[in-house]
Structure formats: C-alpha cells, structure tokens
Scaffold this active site. Structure first.
Site, PDB file in Angstrom:
ATOM      1  N   GLU A  12      -1.699  -8.908   2.511  1.00  0.00           N
ATOM      2  CA  GLU A  12      -0.362  -9.199   1.988  1.00  0.00           C
ATOM      3  C   GLU A  12      -0.133 -10.695   1.727  1.00  0.00           C
ATOM      4  OE1 GLU A  12       2.459  -5.799   3.977  1.00  0.00           O
ATOM      5  OE2 GLU A  12       1.590  -7.249   5.363  1.00  0.00           O
ATOM      6  N   ASP A 197       3.455   4.025   0.523  1.00  0.00           N
ATOM      7  CA  ASP A 197       3.332   5.383   1.077  1.00  0.00           C
ATOM      8  C   ASP A 197       4.715   6.023   1.198  1.00  0.00           C
ATOM      9  OD1 ASP A 197       3.114   3.301   3.531  1.00  0.00           O
ATOM     10  OD2 ASP A 197       4.384   4.991   4.051  1.00  0.00           O
TER      11      ASP A 197
HETATM   12  N1  ADE Z   1       4.457  -0.362   6.063  1.00  0.00           N
HETATM   13  C1  ADE Z   1       3.987   0.352   5.030  1.00  0.00           C
HETATM   14  N2  ADE Z   1       4.224   1.650   5.195  1.00  0.00           N
HETATM   15  C2  ADE Z   1       4.873   1.777   6.383  1.00  0.00           C
HETATM   16  C3  ADE Z   1       5.363   2.871   7.105  1.00  0.00           C
HETATM   17  N3  ADE Z   1       5.226   4.114   6.655  1.00  0.00           N
HETATM   18  N4  ADE Z   1       5.958   2.621   8.296  1.00  0.00           N
HETATM   19  C4  ADE Z   1       6.076   1.362   8.761  1.00  0.00           C
HETATM   20  N5  ADE Z   1       5.614   0.296   8.106  1.00  0.00           N
HETATM   21  C5  ADE Z   1       5.014   0.495   6.932  1.00  0.00           C
END
Ligand code: ADE
Length: 229
Positions: A12, A197
């Site tokens: 990142e 996600d």
């Molecule tokens: N960063 C990226 N995806 C995440 C998730 N599902 N939960 C917490 N932090 C995250």
C-alpha cells in the site's frame, strides 16, 4: 502545507515511497518515515503496520515530529454496501471504531469516551479534491463512513452488523485510529481506500492477494495524481 501519507502494508505504500524526491529516511518506533516532496509538494510517507495501535503511533509521530498539516490514509478496504464494488474508491466523510464498545455502561456502541463521539468527522475539502482527482481518472467513488477495527472482516453477519450499526460503507483496520489521533490534535485527515474484497466469507479466498495488490496500486495511483493536479 505538509501532507502525511499512511498505509498499513508495503503493497500500500512502496509505490508512493519510491515517488518521494530528495527522500530522507528515518525510523521511529520501528516505522520508516520517508520525507521529501512528491511533484513539489511536501510529504512524509510511512507504512505503519496493520491495526489501530500501529496506525495511531504513526499518525502521532507524523504530527509531533514532522509537523504535518493533514494526513491521508491510503490502501485497501472491504466493501459493506452494494454501491461500492471491487476496485471502486471509498472516501471518508467520517470514521468510526467499530470494535469500541462500552455499551454495557450505557454508552452508544462505538462511542469514544473522553471525546464523546462515535463518528469522527473527516476533511470535506480533502474529500472534494480527491473526488475530483478520481473523476479525472475515470474511477468510481463513494463517500461515506469508513469503519475500522482490529479484525479482518470476512463474515456476512459481521459485515451486516457494521453496516447497520454505523451506516458504514467500507471496513478496514487503521483509518479511524488515524482519524482519532488527528481529531485530538486538530489535524485534517481523509481515508481513501480502494475496495479489495466483499468482507464476506469470500473475502479471504485465493483471489484476495491479487485483488489486494491491484486495489493497493490504484489507491496509490490516485494519491500520486492528487499531487499532480
Ligand atoms: N482491508 C481490506 N479488506 C478488509 C476487510 N475485509 N476487513 C478489514 N480490513 C480490510
């Protein structure tokens, strides 16, 4: 105007660190701070590590040691709503610590005792500027509450809880800690996250590393463009 840029993981922050001109490097509390300029703008970039405590250490160091005027938290996040799809950009209107809970004592869930607020307001000016930058790149954005906690959310019920309790659009693990530190120091901040996600049972599957890499790259490209405009 000096801008602090914080990401949790190397994926990142590495691209942004490599953009810093006249870079000076210093390690404080185990975190490397790279200071200099990006496209002529004064910056300090750091990879803080995962979770709220590391993020808070990093933000406080940027404020006390580097005198930053504002902090941008960049990186990836899980989406909590249908309007924010994979690789879209979440821009904070406010941040909330979804795992802060003194409700057995009669407080609203998420209340940060001492400052006595749940939602920590983020910079509207920074959000406007980033939104314009994203539009110039053809990126879809959504403004809303970003929820942080010391948990990777990969469960539909937890996802629904965070969305419904806090009205949050995205979840991650650092933004609200940075917002909390900025709030008590009177420093502007924004959380700018690209969606990696769905924060449900699919979130930690085989596709995650590749999506995380792509989302982290896009988040950094957005910040780079922000300094070009
Ligand atoms: N960063 C990226 N995806 C995440 C998730 N599902 N939960 C917490 N932090 C995250």
């Amino acid at each position: 105007m000096k801008t602090g840029i914080i990401g949790a993981m190397s994926v990142e922050t590495d691209a942004l660190k490599s953009l810093v001109e006249n870079a000076k490097k210093e390690t404080v509390s185990g975190v490397e701070f790279v200071s200099g300029t990006i496209r002529g703008h004064e910056v300090v970039v750091a990879q803080c590590g995962i979770g709220k405590v590391f993020a808070a250490i990093c933000a406080q160091t940027m404020i006390l040691r580097y005198g930053v005027d504002r902090i941008i938290n960049t990186g990836v996040a899980g989406t909590l709503c249908d309007e924010l799809g994979l690789l879209d950009i979440a821009i904070s209107t406010a941040v909330v610590e979804h795992d802060m809970d003194t409700s057995p004592l009669g407080d609203p869930v998420g209340l940060i005792s001492g400052i006595n607020i749940v939602n920590i307001p983020a910079s509207a000016a920074l959000a406007d500027a980033i939104e314009q930058t994203a539009a110039s790149l053809g990126k879809k954005t959504l403004r809303g509450v970003v929820a942080s906690g010391d948990q990777f959310i990969a469960d539909a019920a937890k996802k629904a809880y965070i969305r419904n309790t806090f009205g949050a659009v995205a979840c991650e693990m650092e933004g609200a800690a940075i917002g909390h530190v900025c709030y008590v120091n009177g420093v502007e901040f924004a959380v700018i996250r690209c969606i990696s996600d769905n924060a449900d049972s699919q979130a930690g599957t085989m596709e995650y590393p590749e999506l995380c890499r792509r989302a982290a790259k896009q988040s950094q490209e957005l910040i780079e463009k922000f300094f070009e405009i």
